[in-house]
Structure formats: structure tokens, C-alpha cells
Design a protein around this motif. Structure first.
Motif, PDB file in Angstrom:
ATOM      1  N   HIS A 152       0.840  -1.203   0.000  1.00 25.55           N
ATOM      2  CA  HIS A 152       0.000   0.000   0.000  1.00 25.55           C
ATOM      3  C   HIS A 152       0.878   1.258   0.000  1.00 25.55           C
ATOM      4  CE1 HIS A 152      -3.552  -2.400   0.482  1.00 25.55           C
ATOM      5  NE2 HIS A 152      -3.153  -2.885   1.639  1.00 25.55           N
ATOM      6  N   TYR A 207       2.064   4.608  -1.907  1.00 24.43           N
ATOM      7  CA  TYR A 207       1.480   5.537  -2.879  1.00 24.43           C
ATOM      8  C   TYR A 207       2.409   6.732  -3.108  1.00 24.43           C
ATOM      9  CZ  TYR A 207      -2.861   2.955  -2.242  1.00 24.43           C
ATOM     10  OH  TYR A 207      -3.802   1.961  -2.186  1.00 24.43           O
ATOM     11  N   SER A 250      -1.155   7.420  -6.409  1.00 20.21           N
ATOM     12  CA  SER A 250      -1.265   6.146  -7.111  1.00 20.21           C
ATOM     13  C   SER A 250      -0.192   5.202  -6.595  1.00 20.21           C
ATOM     14  CB  SER A 250      -1.075   6.359  -8.622  1.00 20.21           C
ATOM     15  OG  SER A 250      -0.954   5.120  -9.291  1.00 20.21           O
ATOM     16  N   ASN A 251      -0.503   3.910  -6.565  1.00 19.97           N
ATOM     17  CA  ASN A 251       0.510   2.945  -6.136  1.00 19.97           C
ATOM     18  C   ASN A 251       1.100   2.164  -7.301  1.00 19.97           C
ATOM     19  OD1 ASN A 251      -1.566   1.190  -6.743  1.00 19.97           O
ATOM     20  ND2 ASN A 251      -1.467   0.067  -4.820  1.00 19.97           N
ATOM     21  N   ASN A 301      -0.210   0.383  -9.672  1.00 23.60           N
ATOM     22  CA  ASN A 301      -0.825  -0.865 -10.141  1.00 23.60           C
ATOM     23  C   ASN A 301      -1.962  -0.617 -11.124  1.00 23.60           C
ATOM     24  OD1 ASN A 301      -2.869   0.130  -8.571  1.00 23.60           O
ATOM     25  ND2 ASN A 301      -3.092  -1.666  -7.254  1.00 23.60           N
ATOM     26  N   GLY A 302      -2.104   0.637 -11.550  1.00 25.70           N
ATOM     27  CA  GLY A 302      -3.157   0.962 -12.505  1.00 25.70           C
ATOM     28  C   GLY A 302      -4.510   1.193 -11.873  1.00 25.70           C
ATOM     29  N   GLY A 303      -4.563   1.203 -10.535  1.00 23.45           N
ATOM     30  CA  GLY A 303      -5.825   1.426  -9.849  1.00 23.45           C
ATOM     31  C   GLY A 303      -6.239   2.887  -9.864  1.00 23.45           C
ATOM     32  N   ALA A 304      -7.325   3.163  -9.198  1.00 19.14           N
ATOM     33  CA  ALA A 304      -7.867   4.519  -9.167  1.00 19.14           C
ATOM     34  C   ALA A 304      -6.932   5.464  -8.425  1.00 19.14           C
ATOM     35  CB  ALA A 304      -9.231   4.510  -8.487  1.00 19.14           C
ATOM     36  N   ARG A 339      -6.141   8.229  -5.805  1.00 18.21           N
ATOM     37  CA  ARG A 339      -6.766   8.416  -4.500  1.00 18.21           C
ATOM     38  C   ARG A 339      -6.332   9.731  -3.869  1.00 18.21           C
ATOM     39  NH1 ARG A 339      -9.372   4.003  -2.744  1.00 18.21           N
ATOM     40  NH2 ARG A 339      -9.076   2.111  -3.994  1.00 18.21           N
ATOM     41  N   PRO A 379      -6.426   1.932   1.501  1.00 13.06           N
ATOM     42  CA  PRO A 379      -7.406   2.451   0.543  1.00 13.06           C
ATOM     43  C   PRO A 379      -8.827   2.112   0.970  1.00 13.06           C
ATOM     44  CG  PRO A 379      -6.445   0.419  -0.285  1.00 13.06           C
ATOM     45  CD  PRO A 379      -5.734   0.725   1.014  1.00 13.06           C
ATOM     46  N   ASP A 395     -13.052   2.925  -0.375  1.00 14.03           N
ATOM     47  CA  ASP A 395     -13.944   3.489  -1.385  1.00 14.03           C
ATOM     48  C   ASP A 395     -15.297   3.756  -0.742  1.00 14.03           C
ATOM     49  OD1 ASP A 395     -12.027   3.286  -3.443  1.00 14.03           O
ATOM     50  OD2 ASP A 395     -12.552   1.174  -3.768  1.00 14.03           O
ATOM     51  N   HIS A 415     -12.488   7.721  -3.881  1.00 17.91           N
ATOM     52  CA  HIS A 415     -11.351   6.824  -3.680  1.00 17.91           C
ATOM     53  C   HIS A 415     -10.388   7.510  -2.711  1.00 17.91           C
ATOM     54  CE1 HIS A 415     -12.873   4.430  -6.994  1.00 17.91           C
ATOM     55  NE2 HIS A 415     -12.897   5.509  -7.751  1.00 17.91           N
TER      56      HIS A 415
END
Length: 301
Positions: free
Chosen positions: A149, A151, A160-161, A163-166, A168, A204, A206, A228
Motif C-alpha cells: 500500500h 502511494y 497512485s501505487n 498498479n493501474g488502480g484509481a 486516491r 485504501p 472506497d 477513492h
């Protein structure tokens, strides 16, 4: 799950259980908290980290940022601030006092019970529960369980971390967020995004919220959107990540050349952690083809 276990150091590249993995598997805690406690045992801060793990399980005992700042002078880590709030709450004698101080009473009592059960369960499994109380070591232990986790700040103050995620944002009740607005005499500080830390670890979450209609409009469709967020945030130095999880760090070297001033071949050392570049600096080039090529090129010129 395998990727997470490998990142936490419980599995090696061949997916074999590591020494750390064997230890954590025998403990009555999740892998994340087990890795925290294992590092805490190594550094001598088990007592505080057990409390932090219990607080994390309840997603915090002090949700309001203003109350958290009143109970703690720490402005770089929600984990340490929540720990200070827990210690302060432990000295309070009534539920009303807890509530008046901004403590979520139910969460505190549940965290206290969880912490008690953790301490009883870990008794005899760790060498000692006594602690040095060193803040830096407590944060290292927290980071050991949060390496998945990590970022980095991007544009517009989002994180962002890799990994292509949202993307935050840090929740506004975080002491890390509050730290970077503390000097502003206004409710809104236009430069607060620039002063947010570059690197953090955090949990994280949501949250789905209703979209508020504009003035004069209605919201008949009941539209919602997802926020997010990052909570339990700690401002970190990437060097700490490399220290607590060296298996996730890799070093590459580029632009090797001969430095006449120092009479040696130097190269740019690039350190990446879990796929994200965390540092780049000029160092003496290691033995290898690039170093040899740089020497040959210098001799020829």
C-alpha cells in the motif's frame, strides 16, 4: 494472494515459504499485521504495534481530524496520532469524557479488547512485549506490513501505487493532510496540494456518496459517485521501504562514464521499489560491461 504474500516477504520468487512466512503463519493475526509485529519484534516496539494493529482493525478510534490533532502532536503519521489518542483515551474514566474528547467510544472499547486478545495470543510467541518507544522504529514496523500500500503523489494532489488502480486522495481528517494546511489562515489554501508529501503508505477505502444537485436543480435519479480515499496515512522516506523490504528493491545503472575529477567510472544508480522509481543518484559504477565500455571509450578519446 500470492503476489501480496511475495511482496510482504512471506513467499520467495519460487513461491516457497520464507522464514518470515513460517513465523507469521503460526500467529493468530492476518499476514499484514503479522509482518508488522515481526518487524516490531526485531526493533523492540511490539507493545505499540499491537495497539496500532488493533486500531487499524477498527479503522481508527478518532475519526475527526481536529480531535485527533488535539490529542496528538504528531503530524506525519495517522498511525502514531491514533496511538497517542488511544493512550490518552486509556486514561479517561468515563464514556462521556471520551466522546467530549472526540474519541469514538465504541471503536475504542473494541480496539482495547482486540489489543488485549492480541497480547494474550502473542504471549510466548514473541521474545518480549516491552518496548523502546522509538517512533522511527514504530513507523518502520508499520511500513513492513504496508509495502503493498505504497502511494506516490501525482497531479492534482492525488496518489497512485503504480498498479493501474484509481487515483486516491488523502482523507481530510488525516493528520498528514492537516499538517499541510496548518499554516494557512484561510479555510482553503491554494497551495496545499503542492505541500502534500510525495510518498505515503495508507489503507485504501472506497465510499459511495450521492451527487448533490446544483443550486436550483433536483437529483431525481439519485446519482452517486465513488470517492477513492486513503486513510491511516503515514508520510515516508522511500529509503525506509528499501530497508524494511529489500526483496522489493532493485538497482539498475545507466549512463556510465569516466569522471576525470575523481578518476573513476561513475554511473547513475536508479532504485525502484515494487516497480516504482524511488531514487536516482550518481555512484561509482559497479564491475561489468558498462564500466569496461566507459573506460575503453575514455581511453580512446
Amino acid at each position: 494472494a500470492r503476489l501480496a504474500l511475495t511482496a510482504l516477504g512471506c513467499l520467495d520468487e519460487a513461491l516457497q515459504v520464507t522464514k518470515l512466512g513460517h513465523k507469521v503463519s503460526q500467529w493468530p493475526v492476518s499476514v499484514k499485521y503479522g509482518c508488522m509485529i515481526a518487524k516490531a519484534e526485531e526493533l523492540g516496539v511490539v507493545d505499540e504495534v499491537l495497539t496500532i494493529a488493533a486500531i487499524f482493525e477498527k479503522e481508527g478510534i478518532c475519526q475527526r481530524g481536529d480531535a485527533l490533532r488535539n490529542l496528538s502532536d504528531n503530524r506525519r503519521s495517522d498511525a502514531l496520532a491514533q496511538l497517542a489518542a488511544y493512550q490518552a483515551a486509556s486514561m479517561m474514566r468515563s464514556k462521556d469524557t471520551l466522546i467530549a474528547s472526540g474519541i469514538h467510544a465504541k471503536a475504542f472499547f473494541e480496539a482495547r479488547d482486540t489489543r488485549k486478545h492480541l497480547a494474550e495470543a502473542m504471549s510466548g510467541l514473541v521474545t518480549k512485549l516491552a518496548s523502546t518507544g522509538r517512533r522511527e522504529d514504530i513507523l518502520k514496523a508499520v511500513c513492513a506490513g504496508m509495502v503493498t500500500h505504497v502511494y506516490r503523489k501525482g497531479e492534482n494532489g492525488t496518489y497512485s501505487n503504480g498498479n493501474g488502480g484509481a487515483a486516491r486522495v488523502i482523507t481530510k481528517d488525516s493528520v498528514v493532510f492537516q499538517e499541510d494546511r496548518r499554516n494557512s489562515p484561510y479555510r482553503i489554501d491554494k497551495n496545499w496540494k503542492q505541500r502534500l508529501p510525495e510518498w505515503v503508505v495508507g489503507l485504501p477505502i472506497d465510499i459511495e456518496v450521492k451527487v448533490l444537485p446544483k443550486e436550483g436543480e433536483t437529483n431525481p435519479t439519485g446519482q452517486t459517485r465513488v470517492l477513492h480515499l486513503l486513510t491511516m496515512v503515514t508520510k515516508i522516506d522511500p529509503a525506509v521501504l528499501v530497508e524494511v523490504a529489500p526483496w522489493l528493491a532493485t538497482a539498475t545503472y545507466r549512463n556510465a562514464h569516466f569522471d576525470k575529477q575523481h578518476n573513476l567510472v561513475v554511473a547513475e544508480e536508479v532504485i525502484t521499489f515494487h516497480g516504482q522509481q524511488v531514487s536516482a543518484k550518481l555512484v561509482q559504477a559497479p564491475d561489468g560491461d558498462e564500466r569496461t565500455d566507459a573506460l575503453v571509450k575514455w581511453f580512446r578519446t
